[in-house]
Design an enzyme around this catalytic site. Structure first.
Site, PDB file in Angstrom:
ATOM      1  N   THR A 117       0.814  -1.209   0.000  1.00 33.97           N
ATOM      2  CA  THR A 117       0.000   0.000   0.000  1.00 33.97           C
ATOM      3  C   THR A 117       0.847   1.258   0.000  1.00 33.97           C
ATOM      4  O   THR A 117       1.956   1.273   0.560  1.00 33.97           O
ATOM      5  CB  THR A 117      -0.899   0.017   1.257  1.00 33.97           C
ATOM      6  OG1 THR A 117      -1.511   1.311   1.367  1.00 33.97           O
ATOM      7  CG2 THR A 117      -0.102  -0.207   2.531  1.00 33.97           C
ATOM      8  N   TYR A 141      -2.051   0.370   9.946  1.00 33.98           N
ATOM      9  CA  TYR A 141      -2.288  -0.315   8.665  1.00 33.98           C
ATOM     10  C   TYR A 141      -1.018  -0.263   7.810  1.00 33.98           C
ATOM     11  O   TYR A 141      -0.523  -1.288   7.334  1.00 33.98           O
ATOM     12  CB  TYR A 141      -3.460   0.351   7.933  1.00 33.98           C
ATOM     13  CG  TYR A 141      -3.603  -0.098   6.504  1.00 33.98           C
ATOM     14  CD1 TYR A 141      -3.892  -1.423   6.209  1.00 33.98           C
ATOM     15  CD2 TYR A 141      -3.419   0.797   5.445  1.00 33.98           C
ATOM     16  CE1 TYR A 141      -3.995  -1.851   4.888  1.00 33.98           C
ATOM     17  CE2 TYR A 141      -3.528   0.384   4.123  1.00 33.98           C
ATOM     18  CZ  TYR A 141      -3.816  -0.940   3.861  1.00 33.98           C
ATOM     19  OH  TYR A 141      -3.919  -1.361   2.556  1.00 33.98           O
TER      20      TYR A 141
END
Ligand code: UDP
Length: 338
Positions: A117, A141
């Site tokens: 990501t 995250y």
């Protein structure tokens, strides 16, 4: 010989599975169905319901289906949720990825593609951001995904194991043929939320933060069509199959839109107006993140085919509409601002 797709019943994973079965690849999906849907997996693929952290199960699937490559999507993906539940994110995204990588190495699977990501960059000092930029995640995250990238790097040095980590920017849209799309209940991602508002599934929506140092004060993101992203994985797979070395690539279009521009696009494409409220900043949000995607274009020859915000929104709206008609999304959505 098969490809194992973890999280293949989820949003991006199911698009990947369609891409592979359309190319007549043999595919086995491993998904625990906590956020995925069995109907999202095409009939041509085999679905195994289970957990990527289940070592015996993964080894069994690899052996039975003669798995030669793993494309690993399974994981948790909501930035604010990771701020509230960091240990849950380190379990799902880091600890279980470690187990999956270990099972791959022990079973002799030497090709691995990982869903990473743009959140690994945090708030980049330079935009568009290159793969070589400082890695300073701003959320659990992002950290949970970065830790997996580090494990992959070290594993590829120690073992006969090659990987490609794809750093996704903001993924949106749906299968142009309407076979799958973003179906998560209680969705939090911008384009999905705005499409729900346009179709009357929500009474209103919030813009989180209007005081960022951007052209209209709202955050800028690089939105990539899920179909172009799935095709990036196909290119990565070809690279690894051809003996290519381990690499990390950004996946985005190299230009961004503000939250307000995205909402305007959803109103324009849908022809619907809906109430938009200005709300405080959301924790863990960097002001601007846009990919420099020259590396994947040059090294893998990847060329996007859907680099058009209105088209992304059109496909997302079509899917949202189809979802309501199919009554697949039976649970009520979370109230705005919850
Ligand atoms: N956003 C918003 N309202 C929403 C959902 C998202 O203003 O209902 C904003 C969010 O604060 C961020 C951008 O839209 O600036 C993209 O957020 P999203 O959750 O879609 O993806 P992320 O960039 O967090 O992965």
């Amino acid at each position: 010989m098969s490809i194992l797709v973890t999280g293949g019943a989820g949003y991006i994973g199911s698009h990947m599975v369609y891409e592979l079965v359309d190319a007549r690849e043999s595919v086995v999906v491993l998904d625990n169905l906590t956020t995925g849907f069995h109907w999202a997996v095409p009939g041509e693929a085999k679905l195994v319901v289970g957990d990527i952290g289940d070592d015996a199960l993964v080894k069994d699937v690899v052996r039975k289906h003669q798995v030669k490559a793993i494309i690993h999507f399974a994981g948790s993906i909501v930035v604010p949720e990771s701020v509230a539940d960091p240990l849950g994110y380190y379990l799902n995204n880091t600890v279980k990825s470690r187990a999956l990588i270990a099972a791959a190495v022990a079973s002799g699977v030497g090709q691995f593609i990982f869903s990473s990501t743009a959140a690994v960059y945090g708030a980049p000092r330079q935009v568009p951001v290159q793969e070589t930029a400082q890695l300073e995640p701003m959320s659990p995250y992002g950290s949970s995904k970065l830790m997996t990238e580090i494990m992959l790097r070290d594993t590829s040095i120690a073992h006969d194991f090659s990987y490609v980590a794809l750093r996704y920017f903001n993924v949106a849209g749906a299968d142009p043929r309407g076979r799958t799309g973003q179906s998560t209940k209680g969705a939090t991602h911008l384009i999905k939320v705005a499409c729900e508002a346009a179709l009357g599934k929500r009474p209103a929506m919030d813009v989180f933060g209007t005081d960022y140092a951007t052209r209209d004060g709202t955050c800028i993101r690089d939105y990539i069509h899920v179909k172009d992203l799935a095709r990036a994985h196909v290119s990565a797979l070809e690279h690894l199959r051809g003996g290519g070395k381990s690499e990390i690539f950004n996946c985005g279009y190299s230009h961004g839109y503000t939250v307000i521009e995205v909402i305007e696009a959803v109103k324009r494409v849908s022809g619907q107006d809906f109430p938009v409220r200005f709300a405080p900043r959301r924790p863990g949000d960097p002001p601007e993140i846009v990919a420099d995607s020259s590396k994947i274009r040059t090294n893998l020859g990847w060329q996007p085919q859907y680099d058009d915000l209105d088209r992304i929104v059109r496909h997302a709206l079509d899917w949202e509409d189809r979802l309501s008609r199919l009554k697949r999304n039976a649970e009520p959505v979370a109230p705005v601002g919850a």
